[in-house]
Write a protein that holds these residues in place. Structure first.
Motif, PDB file in Angstrom:
ATOM      1  N   LYS A 124       0.861  -1.193   0.000  1.00  0.00           N
ATOM      2  CA  LYS A 124       0.000   0.000   0.000  1.00  0.00           C
ATOM      3  C   LYS A 124       0.895   1.240   0.000  1.00  0.00           C
ATOM      4  N   PRO A 125       0.359   2.365  -0.464  1.00  0.00           N
ATOM      5  CA  PRO A 125       1.163   3.594  -0.498  1.00  0.00           C
ATOM      6  C   PRO A 125       1.593   4.006   0.915  1.00  0.00           C
ATOM      7  N   LYS A 126       2.821   4.537   1.005  1.00  0.00           N
ATOM      8  CA  LYS A 126       3.300   5.038   2.297  1.00  0.00           C
ATOM      9  C   LYS A 126       2.454   6.228   2.718  1.00  0.00           C
ATOM     10  N   GLU A 127       2.274   6.378   4.022  1.00  0.00           N
ATOM     11  CA  GLU A 127       1.499   7.502   4.536  1.00  0.00           C
ATOM     12  C   GLU A 127       2.252   8.814   4.351  1.00  0.00           C
ATOM     13  N   VAL A 128       3.587   8.745   4.431  1.00  0.00           N
ATOM     14  CA  VAL A 128       4.422   9.929   4.235  1.00  0.00           C
ATOM     15  C   VAL A 128       5.453   9.609   3.165  1.00  0.00           C
ATOM     16  N   GLY A 129       5.568  10.444   2.188  1.00  0.00           N
ATOM     17  CA  GLY A 129       6.563  10.243   1.142  1.00  0.00           C
ATOM     18  C   GLY A 129       6.020   9.415  -0.008  1.00  0.00           C
ATOM     19  N   LYS A 130       6.968   9.126  -0.930  1.00  0.00           N
ATOM     20  CA  LYS A 130       6.590   8.364  -2.122  1.00  0.00           C
ATOM     21  C   LYS A 130       6.882   6.887  -1.911  1.00  0.00           C
ATOM     22  N   GLY A 131       6.296   6.085  -2.790  1.00  0.00           N
ATOM     23  CA  GLY A 131       6.559   4.651  -2.760  1.00  0.00           C
ATOM     24  C   GLY A 131       5.491   3.876  -2.023  1.00  0.00           C
ATOM     25  N   LYS A 132       5.762   2.597  -1.923  1.00  0.00           N
ATOM     26  CA  LYS A 132       4.818   1.695  -1.262  1.00  0.00           C
ATOM     27  C   LYS A 132       5.532   0.917  -0.173  1.00  0.00           C
ATOM     28  N   MET A 133       4.738   0.402   0.739  1.00  0.00           N
ATOM     29  CA  MET A 133       5.289  -0.421   1.815  1.00  0.00           C
ATOM     30  C   MET A 133       4.554  -1.768   1.866  1.00  0.00           C
ATOM     31  N   ASP A 134       5.270  -2.794   2.333  1.00  0.00           N
ATOM     32  CA  ASP A 134       4.685  -4.123   2.479  1.00  0.00           C
ATOM     33  C   ASP A 134       3.850  -4.163   3.757  1.00  0.00           C
ATOM     34  N   VAL A 135       2.687  -4.792   3.655  1.00  0.00           N
ATOM     35  CA  VAL A 135       1.788  -4.918   4.801  1.00  0.00           C
ATOM     36  C   VAL A 135       1.441  -6.401   4.970  1.00  0.00           C
ATOM     37  N   VAL A 136       1.514  -6.863   6.210  1.00  0.00           N
ATOM     38  CA  VAL A 136       1.072  -8.214   6.557  1.00  0.00           C
ATOM     39  C   VAL A 136      -0.016  -8.044   7.602  1.00  0.00           C
ATOM     40  N   GLU A 137      -1.211  -8.560   7.273  1.00  0.00           N
ATOM     41  CA  GLU A 137      -2.375  -8.346   8.131  1.00  0.00           C
ATOM     42  C   GLU A 137      -3.071  -9.683   8.369  1.00  0.00           C
ATOM     43  N   GLU A 138      -3.495  -9.905   9.600  1.00  0.00           N
ATOM     44  CA  GLU A 138      -4.272 -11.107   9.922  1.00  0.00           C
ATOM     45  C   GLU A 138      -5.740 -10.712   9.939  1.00  0.00           C
ATOM     46  N   LYS A 139      -6.566 -11.491   9.230  1.00  0.00           N
ATOM     47  CA  LYS A 139      -7.979 -11.139   9.133  1.00  0.00           C
ATOM     48  C   LYS A 139      -8.848 -12.366   9.401  1.00  0.00           C
ATOM     49  N   GLU A 140      -9.813 -12.211  10.305  1.00  0.00           N
ATOM     50  CA  GLU A 140     -10.784 -13.270  10.589  1.00  0.00           C
ATOM     51  C   GLU A 140     -12.017 -13.039   9.728  1.00  0.00           C
ATOM     52  N   ILE A 141     -12.496 -14.111   9.104  1.00  0.00           N
ATOM     53  CA  ILE A 141     -13.674 -14.012   8.240  1.00  0.00           C
ATOM     54  C   ILE A 141     -14.649 -15.127   8.619  1.00  0.00           C
ATOM     55  N   PRO A 142     -15.854 -14.774   9.068  1.00  0.00           N
ATOM     56  CA  PRO A 142     -16.859 -15.800   9.385  1.00  0.00           C
ATOM     57  C   PRO A 142     -17.320 -16.513   8.101  1.00  0.00           C
ATOM     58  N   TYR A 143     -17.650 -17.783   8.228  1.00  0.00           N
ATOM     59  CA  TYR A 143     -18.142 -18.546   7.068  1.00  0.00           C
ATOM     60  C   TYR A 143     -19.381 -17.882   6.467  1.00  0.00           C
ATOM     61  N   SER A 144     -20.175 -17.251   7.305  1.00  0.00           N
ATOM     62  CA  SER A 144     -21.412 -16.625   6.827  1.00  0.00           C
ATOM     63  C   SER A 144     -21.147 -15.488   5.834  1.00  0.00           C
ATOM     64  N   GLU A 145     -19.924 -14.933   5.830  1.00  0.00           N
ATOM     65  CA  GLU A 145     -19.587 -13.857   4.900  1.00  0.00           C
ATOM     66  C   GLU A 145     -18.955 -14.368   3.601  1.00  0.00           C
ATOM     67  N   ILE A 146     -18.682 -15.671   3.532  1.00  0.00           N
ATOM     68  CA  ILE A 146     -17.995 -16.239   2.365  1.00  0.00           C
ATOM     69  C   ILE A 146     -19.015 -16.790   1.372  1.00  0.00           C
ATOM     70  N   LYS A 147     -18.978 -16.267   0.170  1.00  0.00           N
ATOM     71  CA  LYS A 147     -19.853 -16.750  -0.896  1.00  0.00           C
ATOM     72  C   LYS A 147     -19.200 -17.944  -1.602  1.00  0.00           C
ATOM     73  N   LYS A 148     -17.884 -17.840  -1.858  1.00  0.00           N
ATOM     74  CA  LYS A 148     -17.155 -18.903  -2.552  1.00  0.00           C
ATOM     75  C   LYS A 148     -15.689 -18.853  -2.128  1.00  0.00           C
ATOM     76  N   ALA A 149     -15.109 -20.005  -1.878  1.00  0.00           N
ATOM     77  CA  ALA A 149     -13.696 -20.089  -1.512  1.00  0.00           C
ATOM     78  C   ALA A 149     -13.040 -21.205  -2.308  1.00  0.00           C
ATOM     79  N   THR A 150     -11.903 -20.901  -2.915  1.00  0.00           N
ATOM     80  CA  THR A 150     -11.156 -21.910  -3.662  1.00  0.00           C
ATOM     81  C   THR A 150      -9.695 -21.855  -3.262  1.00  0.00           C
ATOM     82  N   VAL A 151      -9.039 -23.001  -3.358  1.00  0.00           N
ATOM     83  CA  VAL A 151      -7.602 -23.085  -3.091  1.00  0.00           C
ATOM     84  C   VAL A 151      -6.870 -22.531  -4.313  1.00  0.00           C
TER      85      VAL A 151
END
Length: 155
Positions: A124-151
């Motif tokens: 994603k773009p850096k908050e200050v300055g030019k360029g982008k930065m790598d982001v690693v985010e953990e996200k929980e998703i309930p099955y009820s929100e998933i329409k389709k999932a594939t490997v």
């Protein structure tokens, strides 16, 4: 006993003996074409399909009721449909289509009876300055929100 009930009973008896396997789908057409789709905690072998087929076919009388039978594995590209399938794919990347039509892709790190947890890696773009930065985010998703999932298949 009704034809469909007899097939379901034979299939359930087979799966009770093979706890590593589980049923994804059972379809019986109007012409009595039976399709059984299985998955397993360690995958499904050709022998597993043969054993399931025999468990049904050898206990049915074709003179009494004619039918065709196909037993197959869910396949690598088939969408995931139950928590047990998610659990067996921990460590793999999943592509999700959510109910709000958004898509996300990440590594599956946890799966329980209500939700999954993905590790999302993106830039994603850096908050200050030019360029982008790598982001690693953990996200929980309930099955009820998933329409389709594939490997995601990687070579």
């Amino acid at each position: 006993m009704e034809f469909r009930n007899k097939i379901e009973q034979l299939l359930n008896d087979f799966l009770a003996q093979r706890e590593d396997l589980f049923l994804i789908d059972l379809k019986i057409s109007a012409a009595d074409d039976i399709t059984v789709i299985l998955d397993g905690d360690d995958g499904v072998s050709l022998q597993d399909c043969l054993d399931a087929s025999r468990a049904i076919e050898f206990n049915m009388d074709r003179e009494e009721h004619d039918f065709s039978l196909q037993v197959m594995s869910a396949g690598l590209s088939a969408p995931l449909s139950m928590p047990r399938q998610y659990a067996k794919n921990i460590g793999r990347d999943l592509k999700l289509l959510l109910n709000d039509s958004s898509e996300t892709e990440g590594e599956l790190v946890k799966a329980d009876d209500e939700k999954i947890t993905l590790i999302l890696r993106y830039r994603k773009p850096k908050e200050v300055g030019k360029g982008k930065m790598d982001v690693v985010e953990e996200k929980e998703i309930p099955y009820s929100e998933i329409k389709k999932a594939t490997v995601v298949i990687k070579f």
